[in-house]
Design an enzyme around this catalytic site. Structure first.
Site, PDB file in Angstrom:
ATOM      1  CE  LYS A  73      -1.983  -1.189   3.926  1.00  0.00           C
ATOM      2  NZ  LYS A  73      -1.294  -2.453   4.251  1.00  0.00           N
ATOM      3  NE  ARG A 125      -4.749  -1.360   9.870  1.00  0.00           N
ATOM      4  CZ  ARG A 125      -3.679  -0.845   9.262  1.00  0.00           C
ATOM      5  NH1 ARG A 125      -3.702   0.380   8.786  1.00  0.00           N
ATOM      6  NH2 ARG A 125      -2.593  -1.557   9.126  1.00  0.00           N
ATOM      7  NE  ARG A 148       8.002  -2.670   6.582  1.00  0.00           N
ATOM      8  CZ  ARG A 148       6.729  -2.354   6.459  1.00  0.00           C
ATOM      9  NH1 ARG A 148       6.257  -1.945   5.317  1.00  0.00           N
ATOM     10  NH2 ARG A 148       5.921  -2.456   7.479  1.00  0.00           N
ATOM     11  NE  ARG A 159       6.047  -0.015  10.307  1.00  0.00           N
ATOM     12  CZ  ARG A 159       4.967  -0.149   9.558  1.00  0.00           C
ATOM     13  NH1 ARG A 159       4.907   0.411   8.359  1.00  0.00           N
ATOM     14  NH2 ARG A 159       3.923  -0.829   9.996  1.00  0.00           N
ATOM     15  NE  ARG A 191       1.986  -4.577  11.145  1.00  0.00           N
ATOM     16  CZ  ARG A 191       3.153  -4.362  10.537  1.00  0.00           C
ATOM     17  NH1 ARG A 191       4.295  -4.720  11.116  1.00  0.00           N
ATOM     18  NH2 ARG A 191       3.194  -3.754   9.371  1.00  0.00           N
TER      19      ARG A 191
END
Ligand code: AP5
Length: 214
Positions: free
Chosen positions: A13, A87, A126, A160, A171
């Site tokens: 996204k 969400r 990442r 993160r 998540r």
């Protein structure tokens, strides 16, 4: 034009929103980015959100809906790309109200369809430049010179805190339980467009472009 990018963590996204922002003069409204900024700034919202985000759970509908309202007020008449919002069903209903109050309408809900197991590797690998935000990945995109950002030359990188496997699994469970069920809300209005989010980034981008140019 106002669009929603919908998909589980790591679906791409943010990657696609950044590209649309650069190429089309639209504005990315990412509740994840807004919340991370609030955490970094230690605002009252950030203090409430920090532990919830680190656990991979959802921040309250009222907080994120208020952030989106502020974001819409800040972008004038530019098109909006909603990234990570809505969400829940309550957030979807709040968005309808926020848009209609501002004379806007939703044009497309783009669902990035992905394989969750592959996403765990995408997310846990990442990292980004702590100075300019350029994204990297342990497997797919390392800096050209080890330890040096390709764009700004910084040697400082960050990950993160919610990008570890256990939190990513939570998540994803939150996505399945609370976010995927909002698709019918948009399907019955004929707004959902499905895109293969496992394709290379450029192919995903081309598929989204084709939808926006229809
Ligand atoms: P948020 O920041 O929204 O995180 P997320 O939805 O989990 O999504 P990500 O940012 O992890 O993934 P993405 O889909 O943007 O993928 P990306 O492009 O980075 O939310 C974080 C937390 O904030 C939530 O858990 C919650 O606590 C809270 N929150 C936020 N919004 C909320 C709301 N509305 N309500 C309540 N709480 C909320 O790509 C991932 C990686 O894959 C990158 O390395 C990228 O380079 C790579 N990649 C992307 N596309 C491809 C491709 N096609 N092929 C190969 N690699 C690719």
């Amino acid at each position: 034009m106002n669009i929603i990018l919908l998909g589980p963590p790591g679906a791409g996204k943010g990657t696609q929103a950044a590209r649309l922002e650069a190429g089309r003069g639209m504005v990315q409204l990412s509740t994840g980015d807004m919340l991370r900024q609030a955490v970094a700034d230690r605002t009252p919202v950030g203090l409430k959100a920090k532990a919830i985000m680190e656990a991979g759970e959802l921040v309250s509908d009222a907080i994120v809906s208020a952030l989106i309202g502020e974001g819409l007020d800040a972008i004038g008449d530019q098109g909006a790309i909603f990234d990570g919002f809505p969400r829940t069903r309550a957030q979807a209903e709040a968005l309808d109200l926020l848009l209609s109050e501002r004379g806007r309408k939703l044009d497309h809900v783009i669902e990035l369809q992905v394989d969750e197991d592959a996403l765990v590797e995408r997310i846990t690998g990442r990292f980004s430049c702590a100075n300019c935000g350029t994204p990297y990945h342990d497997t797919y995109k390392l800096p050209k010179v080890a330890g040096t950002c390709d764009v700004c030359g910084s040697h400082d990188f960050k990950r993160r805190p919610d990008d570890n496997e256990a939190t990513v699994r939570t998540r994803m469970a939150e996505y399945r339980a609370k976010t995927a069920p909002i698709l019918p809300y948009y399907e019955e209005r004929g707004l959902v467009r499905k895109v293969d989010g496992m394709a290379p980034v450029e192919d995903v981008a081309a598929a989204i472009d084709a939808i926006l140019e229809r």
